[in-house]
Design an enzyme around this catalytic site. Structure first.
Site, PDB file in Angstrom:
ATOM      1  N   CYS A   2     -31.869   9.653  -0.076  1.00 25.38           N
ATOM      2  CA  CYS A   2     -32.434   9.494  -1.554  1.00 25.38           C
ATOM      3  C   CYS A   2     -33.559  10.313  -1.498  1.00 25.38           C
ATOM      4  O   CYS A   2     -34.315  10.571  -0.652  1.00 25.38           O
ATOM      5  CB  CYS A   2     -33.046   7.974  -1.560  1.00 25.38           C
ATOM      6  SG  CYS A   2     -31.526   6.855  -1.828  1.00 25.38           S
ATOM      7  N   ARG A  27     -31.314  17.033   0.356  1.00 27.67           N
ATOM      8  CA  ARG A  27     -31.290  15.564   1.148  1.00 27.67           C
ATOM      9  C   ARG A  27     -29.925  14.984   1.126  1.00 27.67           C
ATOM     10  O   ARG A  27     -29.966  14.076   1.984  1.00 27.67           O
ATOM     11  CB  ARG A  27     -32.498  14.698   0.454  1.00 27.67           C
ATOM     12  CG  ARG A  27     -33.822  15.436   0.724  1.00 27.67           C
ATOM     13  CD  ARG A  27     -34.810  14.549  -0.014  1.00 27.67           C
ATOM     14  NE  ARG A  27     -35.070  13.347   0.739  1.00 27.67           N
ATOM     15  CZ  ARG A  27     -35.781  13.206   1.576  1.00 27.67           C
ATOM     16  NH1 ARG A  27     -36.386  14.070   2.267  1.00 27.67           N
ATOM     17  NH2 ARG A  27     -35.816  11.850   1.920  1.00 27.67           N
ATOM     18  N   TRP A  73     -28.571   8.430  -2.331  1.00 26.54           N
ATOM     19  CA  TRP A  73     -27.179   8.349  -1.530  1.00 26.54           C
ATOM     20  C   TRP A  73     -26.875   7.106  -1.208  1.00 26.54           C
ATOM     21  O   TRP A  73     -27.904   6.319  -0.618  1.00 26.54           O
ATOM     22  CB  TRP A  73     -28.196   9.165  -0.073  1.00 26.54           C
ATOM     23  CG  TRP A  73     -26.831   9.593   1.045  1.00 26.54           C
ATOM     24  CD1 TRP A  73     -26.046  10.544   0.897  1.00 26.54           C
ATOM     25  CD2 TRP A  73     -26.685   8.650   2.052  1.00 26.54           C
ATOM     26  NE1 TRP A  73     -25.517  10.484   2.114  1.00 26.54           N
ATOM     27  CE2 TRP A  73     -25.643   9.393   2.662  1.00 26.54           C
ATOM     28  CE3 TRP A  73     -27.169   7.474   2.632  1.00 26.54           C
ATOM     29  CZ2 TRP A  73     -25.183   8.874   3.928  1.00 26.54           C
ATOM     30  CZ3 TRP A  73     -26.856   7.074   3.775  1.00 26.54           C
ATOM     31  CH2 TRP A  73     -25.710   7.693   4.563  1.00 26.54           C
ATOM     32  N   ASN A  99     -36.499   4.808  -2.058  1.00 25.15           N
ATOM     33  CA  ASN A  99     -35.872   5.453  -0.897  1.00 25.15           C
ATOM     34  C   ASN A  99     -36.049   4.608   0.220  1.00 25.15           C
ATOM     35  O   ASN A  99     -37.309   4.206   0.554  1.00 25.15           O
ATOM     36  CB  ASN A  99     -36.475   7.136  -0.792  1.00 25.15           C
ATOM     37  CG  ASN A  99     -35.952   7.424   0.539  1.00 25.15           C
ATOM     38  OD1 ASN A  99     -34.710   7.107   1.145  1.00 25.15           O
ATOM     39  ND2 ASN A  99     -36.946   8.311   1.028  1.00 25.15           N
ATOM     40  N   GLY A 100     -35.067   4.076   0.766  1.00 25.36           N
ATOM     41  CA  GLY A 100     -35.061   3.116   2.154  1.00 25.36           C
ATOM     42  C   GLY A 100     -34.120   2.248   1.960  1.00 25.36           C
ATOM     43  O   GLY A 100     -33.279   2.162   1.120  1.00 25.36           O
ATOM     44  N   GLU A 481     -22.187  20.824  19.485  1.00 25.00           N
ATOM     45  CA  GLU A 481     -22.897  21.473  18.601  1.00 25.00           C
ATOM     46  C   GLU A 481     -22.077  22.248  17.513  1.00 25.00           C
ATOM     47  O   GLU A 481     -21.932  21.885  16.463  1.00 25.00           O
ATOM     48  CB  GLU A 481     -24.251  22.269  18.912  1.00 25.00           C
ATOM     49  CG  GLU A 481     -25.058  22.717  17.817  1.00 25.00           C
ATOM     50  CD  GLU A 481     -25.294  21.972  16.565  1.00 25.00           C
ATOM     51  OE1 GLU A 481     -25.341  20.769  16.690  1.00 25.00           O
ATOM     52  OE2 GLU A 481     -25.416  22.441  15.467  1.00 25.00           O
ATOM     53  N   LYS A 485     -20.898  21.136  13.766  1.00 28.16           N
ATOM     54  CA  LYS A 485     -21.291  22.169  12.492  1.00 28.16           C
ATOM     55  C   LYS A 485     -19.863  22.034  11.822  1.00 28.16           C
ATOM     56  O   LYS A 485     -19.848  22.083  10.562  1.00 28.16           O
ATOM     57  CB  LYS A 485     -21.534  23.528  13.089  1.00 28.16           C
ATOM     58  CG  LYS A 485     -22.550  24.006  12.319  1.00 28.16           C
ATOM     59  CD  LYS A 485     -23.732  23.549  12.021  1.00 28.16           C
ATOM     60  CE  LYS A 485     -24.365  22.734  12.953  1.00 28.16           C
ATOM     61  NZ  LYS A 485     -25.482  21.766  12.652  1.00 28.16           N
ATOM     62  N   GLU A 488     -18.763  18.867   9.975  1.00 29.19           N
ATOM     63  CA  GLU A 488     -19.708  18.423   9.077  1.00 29.19           C
ATOM     64  C   GLU A 488     -19.414  19.405   7.743  1.00 29.19           C
ATOM     65  O   GLU A 488     -19.799  18.777   6.581  1.00 29.19           O
ATOM     66  CB  GLU A 488     -21.143  18.236   9.194  1.00 29.19           C
ATOM     67  CG  GLU A 488     -21.830  19.245   9.887  1.00 29.19           C
ATOM     68  CD  GLU A 488     -23.319  18.928  10.424  1.00 29.19           C
ATOM     69  OE1 GLU A 488     -23.982  17.931   9.928  1.00 29.19           O
ATOM     70  OE2 GLU A 488     -24.127  19.846  11.084  1.00 29.19           O
ATOM     71  N   HIS A 504      -8.020  15.130  31.967  1.00 33.09           N
ATOM     72  CA  HIS A 504      -8.110  13.456  31.898  1.00 33.09           C
ATOM     73  C   HIS A 504      -7.642  12.776  30.880  1.00 33.09           C
ATOM     74  O   HIS A 504      -8.209  11.676  30.596  1.00 33.09           O
ATOM     75  CB  HIS A 504      -9.350  12.994  32.667  1.00 33.09           C
ATOM     76  CG  HIS A 504      -9.814  13.714  33.837  1.00 33.09           C
ATOM     77  ND1 HIS A 504      -9.155  13.323  34.963  1.00 33.09           N
ATOM     78  CD2 HIS A 504     -10.711  14.805  34.348  1.00 33.09           C
ATOM     79  CE1 HIS A 504      -9.522  13.926  36.145  1.00 33.09           C
ATOM     80  NE2 HIS A 504     -10.599  14.886  35.677  1.00 33.09           N
ATOM     81  N   LYS A 603     -29.651  15.158   4.586  1.00 41.28           N
ATOM     82  CA  LYS A 603     -30.482  16.168   5.348  1.00 41.28           C
ATOM     83  C   LYS A 603     -31.258  15.249   5.977  1.00 41.28           C
ATOM     84  O   LYS A 603     -31.699  15.591   7.255  1.00 41.28           O
ATOM     85  CB  LYS A 603     -31.067  17.203   4.341  1.00 41.28           C
ATOM     86  CG  LYS A 603     -32.008  18.213   5.117  1.00 41.28           C
ATOM     87  CD  LYS A 603     -31.046  19.101   5.866  1.00 41.28           C
ATOM     88  CE  LYS A 603     -31.891  20.207   6.588  1.00 41.28           C
ATOM     89  NZ  LYS A 603     -30.962  20.646   7.833  1.00 41.28           N
TER      90      LYS A 603
HETATM   91  C1  G6P Z   1     -28.932  14.449   9.543  1.00 36.51           C
HETATM   92  C2  G6P Z   1     -28.644  15.853   9.476  1.00 36.51           C
HETATM   93  C3  G6P Z   1     -28.382  16.615  10.568  1.00 36.51           C
HETATM   94  C4  G6P Z   1     -29.696  16.533  11.684  1.00 36.51           C
HETATM   95  C5  G6P Z   1     -29.991  15.133  11.805  1.00 36.51           C
HETATM   96  C6  G6P Z   1     -31.268  14.724  12.415  1.00 36.51           C
HETATM   97  O1  G6P Z   1     -27.661  13.955  10.387  1.00 36.51           O
HETATM   98  O2  G6P Z   1     -27.672  16.204   8.367  1.00 36.51           O
HETATM   99  O3  G6P Z   1     -28.297  18.050  10.422  1.00 36.51           O
HETATM  100  O4  G6P Z   1     -29.579  17.022  12.670  1.00 36.51           O
HETATM  101  O5  G6P Z   1     -30.030  14.318  10.374  1.00 36.51           O
HETATM  102  O6  G6P Z   1     -32.115  14.997  11.545  1.00 36.51           O
HETATM  103  P1  G6P Z   1     -33.584  15.563  12.014  1.00 36.51           P
HETATM  104  O7  G6P Z   1     -34.415  16.013  10.757  1.00 36.51           O
HETATM  105  O8  G6P Z   1     -34.245  14.309  12.823  1.00 36.51           O
HETATM  106  O9  G6P Z   1     -33.447  16.985  13.076  1.00 36.51           O
END
Ligand code: G6P
Length: 608
Positions: A2, A27, A73, A99-100, A481, A485, A488, A504, A603
C-alpha cells in the site's frame, strides 16, 4: 505494498493526490482511492484496479484544499471497490488511509459491532481505524488518533481527515514508512519520497510511534507522550529524472541498463587514491571486529540472494563464519545471537518489515547491526550501527535488478575491508579484487551491448513453461536469483537447483525441450558443469549456458551460449546476472505482461 499520500494547502488537492499515487504505483497495488472535503462533506472516490480506473470515476469538478489518497495491496479481503481505501466511519465524518496491518482488528471489530452497534462495509482490518477514531472524537482529531492508536496492535502508517476540522490532517507511523513534505502554504504526507519530489525537496522523516499534525502552514511532530519533537529537514539531492523512464519502455529495462553507473558509484565513492577502502558509515575498527565470532546475513527476496553471495565473500576474505537466512524465518529458529554477533541486514527499500523485525530481534540480543541499504534515511538505515549505502539510485521496477548488483558490490567491499582489518586476506588477492571491481562498470556495459543475443533467445523461448536454472558454487546462488527474476515478471513456473543436486530427484522432470539455464562461470567448477549440461542434454533439454569468454568447449554441449567478459570467479556473478535479468525482461515483455508492476507483487513489503 500500500501507498499513502495526503495534501493540505491552498490548491486543489485532487491532481496532487493522483500524481503522488502514480509515483507510488511501483510499490504494487490492486485498488486505489482518494477522500476530499467538498462543501464540508467528505467525498470518497475509490475503485478496484489501476489508477486510470480511479481517474475515470473522478468528478472533474471535484475540488478540495485537503485530501488523502491510497493505493491498496490486498491483505484482508479481496481487491474490490468496498475494500479499497479510504474508509469512513458510519456518520461519514472521518476518512482514513492505512498502510500496514492491524493485528488485533478482529477483537476491535467485534467490540465495535457488539457494543457500539457499528456496521462495517468492508472486510479490511483498516476500517476499524475510522470507527475507532470516530469513537474517541471529541472535537480534536489528534487527540482521537492518539486514543485510537493506543488500542491498536500492528504496523501502520495512517492518514486521517475529519469533516469537522477541514484545515487539519493527522498522520501516525509505526513500522510502515511515512514522510512529510514541506511546501509553501502547503504540506504533504506520503509513503515514499518520489511521491512528493515534484513539489518539494524538503522532507521530514517520521520515526516510529510519532504523530504528525499538519495544517497548510505548519507541521508539528509529537512523540508517543504527546511531546513536540524537533526534526531536521532532510533535503533530497537526487533528481526527479532518476525516477522517470527516460525513453526506456519500462523502468525495469532502464534499471538494468543503469547498472554500470550504480556499481561505479558504489565502488568509487569507497576507494581513496591509494585504493584503500574507506567505508564512511561503518564504524568498527580492528578491535571491535576481533570480538565478532559470527555473522548473520538476513534479508528477503533478491536482497537475500545477494546475501548468499555476500556470505561466500566474507567467509573467503574475512574468515568469519557466516549464516544467511530469509528474514521471515530468522526470528523463529531462535538463532545464536549475542554481543559477539554481527547482524547484516540487506534491503533495497530499507522498509521490508520482516528484515526490520529480524534486525530488532538481533539488536535486543546484543548484536551489532550493519545494514546494506539503497534508500537513504529508511527505517533499516536509521536503526543500524553501521551503514553501507548502495548508490543504485531509486529503483522503481518491482523486480530488483540494479539493487542486486550494487548489493553484491557492497558485499565485496565489506568483505575486503574486514579481511584487511583482520589481516586475513593476502595483499595480492586484495589488490586483484579491487582491480576487478574497478573494471566491473565497463564489463557490465560490454554485457549490455550484447543484449540483442538475449532478445533473440527470448523470442524463441518465451512460451516455454518448463524452465530450470542450475549452477555450482557462486553460480548456484546466482541461479536462485535468475530464476526468481524470470518467475516474478514472466509468471513462468521456473525454479533453481544446485547442479550437483540434479541427480537426486529433479532430473526426473527433464524432458524434451525443457529450457535449462546453465550457469558455468566458475573456472574451478567448469568441467563438472559440463557434465551436468550433458546429463540434461541427454534427456532432451534445450540448454542455454552462461560462461566466461574463451571457454569454448561449452559451445559443443549447449544450444546457446552467452559469454561474459573474463574476470575473477568471485566477481563473475556481477556480470553473469545481467543476461538472466535481460532474459526475464524480454520474456515478460513478449508475453505482454506488466513488466514493472507484475501481478500480486509489491516493491516494498511492509507486512510480515
Ligand atoms: C519484494 C520485492 C523484491 C525484493 C524484496 C526485498 O519482494 O518485490 O524485489 O527483493 O521485496 O525487498 P528489499 O527492499 O528489502 O530489498
Amino acid at each position: 505494498m500500500c501507498g499513502i499520500v495526503g495534501y493540505i494547502g491552498t490548491q486543489n488537492a485532487v491532481p496532487y493526490l493522483i500524481e503522488g499515487l502514480s509515483k507510488l504505483e511501483y510499490r504494487g497495488y490492486d485498488s486505489a482511492g482518494i477522500a476530499i472535503n467538498i462543501d464540508n462533506q467528505l467525498k470518497i472516490f475509490k475503485t478496484k484496479g489501476r489508477l486510470k480506473n480511479l481517474e475515470e470515476i473522478l468528478d472533474p469538478n471535484a475540488k478540495s484544499v485537503i485530501g488523502i489518497g491510497h493505493t491498496r495491496w490486498a491483505t484482508h479481503g479481496a481487491p474490490s471497490n468496498l475494500n479499497a481505501h479510504p474508509h469512513l466511519n458510519q456518520s461519514e465524518t472521518i476518512a482514513v488511509i492505512h498502510n500496514g496491518i492491524i493485528e488485533n482488528y478482529m477483537e476491535i471489530k467485534e467490540w465495535l459491532i457488539k457494543d457500539k452497534k457499528v456496521t462495517f462495509k468492508s472486510e479490511t482490518d483498516s476500517e476499524v481505524i475510522a470507527h475507532l477514531v470516530d469513537y474517541f472524537y471529541e472535537g480534536d482529531l489528534l487527540d482521537a488518533v492518539y486514543k485510537a492508536v493506543d488500542r491498536m496492535i500492528g504496523a501502520y502508517a495512517i492518514g486521517v481527515i475529519s469533516k469537522d476540522e477541514p484545515n487539519r490532517l493527522v498522520a501516525v507511523r509505526k513500522d510502515s514508512p511515512l514522510i512529510v513534505g514541506l511546501g509553501e502554504n502547503e504540506n504533504f504526507i506520503a509513503s515514499d519520497i518520489p511521491a512528493l519530489l515534484k513539489y518539494t525537496r524538503n522532507m521530514l522523516l517520521i520515526e516510529n510511534d510519532e504523530f504528525v499534525d499538519l495544517t497548510k502552514d505548519k507541521v508539528t511532530i509529537y512523540n508517543s507522550l504527546r511531546q513536540p519533537v524537533e526534526r531536521e529537514v532532510f533535503k533530497v539531492t537526487w533528481d526527479i529524472d532518476s525516477a522517470e523512464k527516460e525513453g526506456f519502455e519500462h523502468f525495469t529495462l532502464k534499471e538494468i541498463f543503469e547498472q554500470p553507473k550504480g556499481v561505479k558509484e558504489t565502488v568509487l565513492r569507497r576507494l581513496n587514491n591509494k585504493d584503500e577502502i574507506v567505508l564512511e558509515g561503518v564504524n568498527f575498527d580492528a578491535e571491535i571486529l576481533k570480538n565478532i565470532n559470527k555473522i548473520y546475513i538476513v534479508a528477503c527476496g533478491t536482497a537475500y540472494h545477494a546475501g548468499l553471495i555476500g556470505r561466500r565473500a566474507i567467509e573467503q576474505f574475512a574468515k568469519i563464519p557466516v549464516e544467511c537466512d530469509v528474514a521471515s524465518e530468522f526470528r523463529y529458529r531462535d538463532p545464536f545471537v549475542d554481543d559477539k554477533t554481527l547482524f547484516i541486514a540487506v534491503s533495497q527499500s530499507g522498509e521490508t518489515l520482516d528484515t526490520l523485525q529480524s534486525l530488532r530481534e538481533a539488536k535486543r540480543k546484543g548484536a551489532r547491526i550493519l545494514s546494506i541499504v539503497n534508500v537513504v534515511g529508511s527505517s533499516v538505515a536509521r536503526e543500524s550501527d553501521d551503514l553501507l549505502y548502495t548508490w543504485a539510485g531509486p529503483e522503481i521496477g518491482v523486480a530488483s535488478t540494479k539493487a542486486y548488483t550494487t548489493q553484491l558490490t557492497a558485499f565485496y567491499l565489506l568483505a575486503l575491508y574486514m579481511g584487511k582489518l583482520k589481516g586475513s586476506i593476502e595483499e595480492a588477492l586484495y589488490k586483484a579484487v579491487i582491480n576487478g571491481l574497478k573494471t566491473m562498470p565497463d564489463l557490465i556495459q560490454e554485457v549490455l551491448d550484447k543484449g540483442h543475443e538475449i532478445q533473440k533467445l527470448a523470442a524463441g523461448q518465451f512460451n516455454n513453461e518448463k524452465v530450470f536454472f542450475m549452477g555450482r558454487g557462486v553460480d548456484c546462488d546466482l541461479a536462485y536469483e535468475g530464476s526468481l527474476k524470470l518467475k516474478e515478471i514472466s509468471y513462468i513456473n521456473s525454479f533453481a537447483i544446485a547442479a550437483g543436486e540434479l541427480k537426486h530427484g529433479t532430473i526426473a522432470l527433464i524432458e524434451d525441450e525443457t529450457f535449462v539455464v546453465a550457469l558455468a562461470t566458475q573456472e574451478k567448477l567448469y568441467d563438472k558443469m559440463l557434465s551436468n549440461i550433458k546429463e540434461v542434454k541427454a534427456r532432451g533439454a534445450h540448454v542455454f549456458a552462461i560462461a566466461q569468454a574463451g571457454n569454448d568447449q561449452i559451445l559443443k554441449t549447449s544450444d546457446e551460449v552467452f559469454f561474459i567478459p573474463r574476470t575473477m570467479d568471485e566477481l563473475a556473478p556481477i556480470l553473469a546476472v545481467v543476461p538472466t535479468q535481460l532474459l526475464a525482461y524480454y520474456v515478460s515483455a513478449l508475453r505482454g505482461n506488466d513488466v514493472d508492476k507484475p501481478r500480486n507483487l509489491a516493491k516494498s513489503v511492509t507486512v510480515e
